[in-house]
Design a protein around this motif. Structure first.
Motif, PDB file in Angstrom:
ATOM      1  N   VAL A 180       1.033  -0.987  -0.139  1.00  0.00           N
ATOM      2  CA  VAL A 180       0.209  -0.357   0.035  1.00  0.00           C
ATOM      3  C   VAL A 180       0.697   0.820  -0.121  1.00  0.00           C
ATOM      4  O   VAL A 180       0.243   2.448   0.331  1.00  0.00           O
ATOM      5  N   GLY A 181       2.148   1.073  -0.372  1.00  0.00           N
ATOM      6  CA  GLY A 181       2.853   2.220  -0.489  1.00  0.00           C
ATOM      7  C   GLY A 181       2.702   3.363  -1.128  1.00  0.00           C
ATOM      8  O   GLY A 181       2.516   4.271  -0.931  1.00  0.00           O
ATOM      9  N   PRO A 182       2.054   3.388  -1.828  1.00  0.00           N
ATOM     10  CA  PRO A 182       1.664   3.679  -3.225  1.00  0.00           C
ATOM     11  C   PRO A 182       0.040   4.622  -2.919  1.00  0.00           C
ATOM     12  O   PRO A 182       0.082   5.681  -3.748  1.00  0.00           O
ATOM     13  N   LYS A 183      -0.456   4.159  -1.977  1.00  0.00           N
ATOM     14  CA  LYS A 183      -1.741   4.648  -1.437  1.00  0.00           C
ATOM     15  C   LYS A 183      -1.290   5.801  -0.885  1.00  0.00           C
ATOM     16  O   LYS A 183      -1.615   6.895  -0.735  1.00  0.00           O
ATOM     17  N   ARG A 184       0.119   5.584  -0.286  1.00  0.00           N
ATOM     18  CA  ARG A 184       0.350   6.749   1.167  1.00  0.00           C
ATOM     19  C   ARG A 184       0.839   7.753  -0.086  1.00  0.00           C
ATOM     20  O   ARG A 184       0.078   8.786   0.315  1.00  0.00           O
ATOM     21  N   LEU A 185       1.242   7.697  -0.901  1.00  0.00           N
ATOM     22  CA  LEU A 185       1.831   8.762  -1.524  1.00  0.00           C
ATOM     23  C   LEU A 185       0.624   9.516  -2.456  1.00  0.00           C
ATOM     24  O   LEU A 185       0.963  11.093  -1.791  1.00  0.00           O
ATOM     25  N   GLU A 186      -0.199   8.804  -2.233  1.00  0.00           N
ATOM     26  CA  GLU A 186      -1.252   9.482  -2.979  1.00  0.00           C
ATOM     27  C   GLU A 186      -2.309   9.665  -1.522  1.00  0.00           C
ATOM     28  O   GLU A 186      -2.776  11.435  -1.798  1.00  0.00           O
ATOM     29  N   LEU A 187      -2.583   9.695  -1.002  1.00  0.00           N
ATOM     30  CA  LEU A 187      -2.953  10.327   0.166  1.00  0.00           C
ATOM     31  C   LEU A 187      -2.318  11.629   0.550  1.00  0.00           C
ATOM     32  O   LEU A 187      -2.756  12.598   0.694  1.00  0.00           O
ATOM     33  N   LEU A 188      -1.090  11.486   0.624  1.00  0.00           N
ATOM     34  CA  LEU A 188       0.111  12.819   0.926  1.00  0.00           C
ATOM     35  C   LEU A 188      -0.328  13.712  -0.245  1.00  0.00           C
ATOM     36  O   LEU A 188      -0.453  15.031   0.069  1.00  0.00           O
ATOM     37  N   HIS A 189      -0.871  13.616  -1.675  1.00  0.00           N
ATOM     38  CA  HIS A 189      -0.726  14.337  -2.742  1.00  0.00           C
ATOM     39  C   HIS A 189      -2.078  14.857  -1.973  1.00  0.00           C
ATOM     40  O   HIS A 189      -1.981  16.299  -3.170  1.00  0.00           O
ATOM     41  N   GLN A 190      -2.606  14.196  -2.026  1.00  0.00           N
ATOM     42  CA  GLN A 190      -4.450  15.010  -1.598  1.00  0.00           C
ATOM     43  C   GLN A 190      -3.615  16.078  -0.290  1.00  0.00           C
ATOM     44  O   GLN A 190      -4.823  17.056  -0.633  1.00  0.00           O
ATOM     45  N   VAL A 191      -3.186  15.885   0.538  1.00  0.00           N
ATOM     46  CA  VAL A 191      -2.985  17.015   1.306  1.00  0.00           C
ATOM     47  C   VAL A 191      -2.028  18.102   1.223  1.00  0.00           C
ATOM     48  O   VAL A 191      -2.985  19.286   1.604  1.00  0.00           O
ATOM     49  N   PRO A 223      17.942   0.370   1.634  1.00  0.00           N
ATOM     50  CA  PRO A 223      18.780  -0.744   0.684  1.00  0.00           C
ATOM     51  C   PRO A 223      19.385  -2.164   1.123  1.00  0.00           C
ATOM     52  O   PRO A 223      19.248  -2.855  -0.099  1.00  0.00           O
ATOM     53  N   THR A 224      19.453  -2.311   2.286  1.00  0.00           N
ATOM     54  CA  THR A 224      19.921  -3.030   2.569  1.00  0.00           C
ATOM     55  C   THR A 224      18.290  -4.832   2.745  1.00  0.00           C
ATOM     56  O   THR A 224      18.624  -5.987   3.127  1.00  0.00           O
ATOM     57  N   ASN A 225      17.346  -4.513   2.486  1.00  0.00           N
ATOM     58  CA  ASN A 225      16.266  -5.242   1.873  1.00  0.00           C
ATOM     59  C   ASN A 225      15.362  -5.023   0.866  1.00  0.00           C
ATOM     60  O   ASN A 225      14.098  -4.563   0.688  1.00  0.00           O
ATOM     61  N   PRO A 226      16.365  -5.392  -0.259  1.00  0.00           N
ATOM     62  CA  PRO A 226      15.729  -4.673  -1.633  1.00  0.00           C
ATOM     63  C   PRO A 226      14.372  -6.214  -1.692  1.00  0.00           C
ATOM     64  O   PRO A 226      13.950  -5.442  -2.344  1.00  0.00           O
ATOM     65  N   VAL A 227      14.317  -7.219  -0.957  1.00  0.00           N
ATOM     66  CA  VAL A 227      12.759  -8.317  -1.461  1.00  0.00           C
ATOM     67  C   VAL A 227      11.850  -6.928  -1.459  1.00  0.00           C
ATOM     68  O   VAL A 227      10.823  -7.668  -1.677  1.00  0.00           O
ATOM     69  N   ILE A 228      11.448  -6.430  -0.254  1.00  0.00           N
ATOM     70  CA  ILE A 228      10.751  -5.137  -0.081  1.00  0.00           C
ATOM     71  C   ILE A 228      11.008  -4.505  -0.464  1.00  0.00           C
ATOM     72  O   ILE A 228       9.879  -3.610  -1.015  1.00  0.00           O
ATOM     73  N   SER A 229      11.510  -3.236  -0.711  1.00  0.00           N
ATOM     74  CA  SER A 229      12.384  -1.988  -1.148  1.00  0.00           C
ATOM     75  C   SER A 229      11.995  -1.306  -2.256  1.00  0.00           C
ATOM     76  O   SER A 229      11.533  -0.356  -3.601  1.00  0.00           O
ATOM     77  N   GLU A 230      12.701  -2.749  -3.004  1.00  0.00           N
ATOM     78  CA  GLU A 230      12.906  -2.425  -4.662  1.00  0.00           C
ATOM     79  C   GLU A 230      10.995  -2.445  -4.928  1.00  0.00           C
ATOM     80  O   GLU A 230      11.510  -1.793  -6.057  1.00  0.00           O
ATOM     81  N   PRO A 231      10.901  -3.365  -5.262  1.00  0.00           N
ATOM     82  CA  PRO A 231       9.020  -3.690  -5.371  1.00  0.00           C
ATOM     83  C   PRO A 231       8.118  -2.334  -5.329  1.00  0.00           C
ATOM     84  O   PRO A 231       7.648  -1.938  -5.573  1.00  0.00           O
ATOM     85  N   LEU A 232       8.442  -1.878  -3.578  1.00  0.00           N
ATOM     86  CA  LEU A 232       7.666  -0.950  -3.652  1.00  0.00           C
ATOM     87  C   LEU A 232       8.687   0.621  -4.274  1.00  0.00           C
ATOM     88  O   LEU A 232       7.852   0.943  -4.401  1.00  0.00           O
ATOM     89  N   ALA A 233       9.619   0.731  -4.961  1.00  0.00           N
ATOM     90  CA  ALA A 233       9.690   1.835  -5.627  1.00  0.00           C
ATOM     91  C   ALA A 233       9.613   1.654  -6.898  1.00  0.00           C
ATOM     92  O   ALA A 233       8.754   3.029  -7.263  1.00  0.00           O
ATOM     93  N   ARG A 234       9.401   0.480  -7.200  1.00  0.00           N
ATOM     94  CA  ARG A 234       8.874   0.598  -9.050  1.00  0.00           C
ATOM     95  C   ARG A 234       7.401   0.960  -8.549  1.00  0.00           C
ATOM     96  O   ARG A 234       7.408   1.169  -9.590  1.00  0.00           O
ATOM     97  N   ASP A 235       6.819   0.360  -7.642  1.00  0.00           N
ATOM     98  CA  ASP A 235       4.865   0.813  -7.823  1.00  0.00           C
ATOM     99  C   ASP A 235       5.110   2.539  -7.518  1.00  0.00           C
ATOM    100  O   ASP A 235       4.164   2.375  -8.029  1.00  0.00           O
ATOM    101  N   ALA A 236       5.552   2.487  -6.141  1.00  0.00           N
ATOM    102  CA  ALA A 236       5.624   4.136  -6.418  1.00  0.00           C
ATOM    103  C   ALA A 236       6.359   5.060  -7.081  1.00  0.00           C
ATOM    104  O   ALA A 236       5.477   6.311  -7.300  1.00  0.00           O
ATOM    105  N   GLN A 237       7.054   4.760  -8.329  1.00  0.00           N
ATOM    106  CA  GLN A 237       7.482   5.236  -9.127  1.00  0.00           C
ATOM    107  C   GLN A 237       5.901   5.417 -10.405  1.00  0.00           C
ATOM    108  O   GLN A 237       6.116   6.285 -10.902  1.00  0.00           O
ATOM    109  N   ALA A 238       5.512   4.180 -10.707  1.00  0.00           N
ATOM    110  CA  ALA A 238       4.096   4.107 -11.344  1.00  0.00           C
ATOM    111  C   ALA A 238       2.891   5.017 -10.970  1.00  0.00           C
ATOM    112  O   ALA A 238       2.734   5.435 -11.421  1.00  0.00           O
ATOM    113  N   ALA A 239       3.162   4.992  -9.286  1.00  0.00           N
ATOM    114  CA  ALA A 239       1.881   6.519  -9.431  1.00  0.00           C
ATOM    115  C   ALA A 239       1.923   7.302  -9.559  1.00  0.00           C
ATOM    116  O   ALA A 239       0.842   7.780  -9.568  1.00  0.00           O
ATOM    117  N   ALA A 240       3.364   7.606  -9.086  1.00  0.00           N
ATOM    118  CA  ALA A 240       4.187   9.222  -9.555  1.00  0.00           C
ATOM    119  C   ALA A 240       3.477   9.189 -10.699  1.00  0.00           C
ATOM    120  O   ALA A 240       3.203  10.640 -11.102  1.00  0.00           O
TER     121      ALA A 240
END
Length: 206
Positions: free
Chosen positions: A26-37, A50-67
């Motif tokens: 739901v990281g992209p949803k957080r970006l959307e909420l903040l953008h609404q404010v 960066p030491t937890n790429p299994v979680i962080s890298e997919p999150l980064a890709r999804d957030a960039q798509a949302a942006a």
């Protein structure tokens, strides 16, 4: 599944099952909420570990798509220790970042108060996953209701102790999320939180 703990959510197999909190998803949803404010802001940052790429890298890709859908610029910044956190917040001033999304990570969880303090010092509207962050002065938090997740985990423990096998118990996905807004912080930042968000909030901290 991505980490290789289970082959699928419905059929975990082996000796592992449990509750998937979906906080990274739901990281992209957080970006959307903040953008609404802060709709006038067009430069945001996402902080990941960066030491937890299994979680962080997919999150980064999804957030960039949302942006891209929101037509905003998103800087992906990385911090895996305390010194790097301090450096990232300094760098955001040079990048003219107007809003920050903190990625889901256990390292960040243990530093919720420090992250909130740094965001306040920079007058930087920030969103994270835990209520502890908002209670410490962060602007918004949105994530899994952990009371419900722990209840479900306890329920599974009971079933396993009674003889059921983890392999036969599907990994449960979180369905209940909570939104918290710190109005005191919003006022200090000169922000007006949209009524739609206030109405949807599970808790408004004043």
């Amino acid at each position: 599944v991505a980490a290789g703990l289970v082959p699928s959510l419905n059929r975990p197999g082996g000796n592992v099952t449990g509750v998937a909190t979906l906080n990274a998803e739901v990281g992209p949803k957080r970006l959307e909420l903040l953008h609404q404010v802060i709709p006038a802001v067009n430069i945001f940052a996402l902080l990941i570990n960066p030491t937890n790429p299994v979680i962080s890298e997919p999150l980064a890709r999804d957030a960039q798509a949302a942006a891209r859908k929101l037509d905003i610029r998103l800087h992906v910044l990385r911090a895996g220790n305390d010194a790097e956190i301090e450096a990232v917040f300094t760098a955001m001033q040079d990048l003219k970042v107007g809003g920050l999304v903190i990625g889901s990570d256990q390292f960040f969880n243990s530093r919720s108060q420090r992250l909130a303090s740094l965001a306040i010092q920079l007058s930087l509207p920030t969103v994270y996953q835990y209520r502890e962050f908002t209670a410490a002065g962060g602007l918004i938090s949105y994530g899994t209701n952990f009371t419900e997740s722990y209840r479900q985990a306890g329920f599974y423990v009971g079933r396993i102790l009674k003889g059921e096998k983890p392999a036969d118990l599907p990994v449960v996905q979180a369905t209940k999320f909570e939104l918290l807004v710190n109005i005191k912080t919003a006022k200090s930042l000169g922000l007006t939180v949209p009524p739609s968000i206030l109405v949807a909030a599970d808790e408004v901290i004043e």
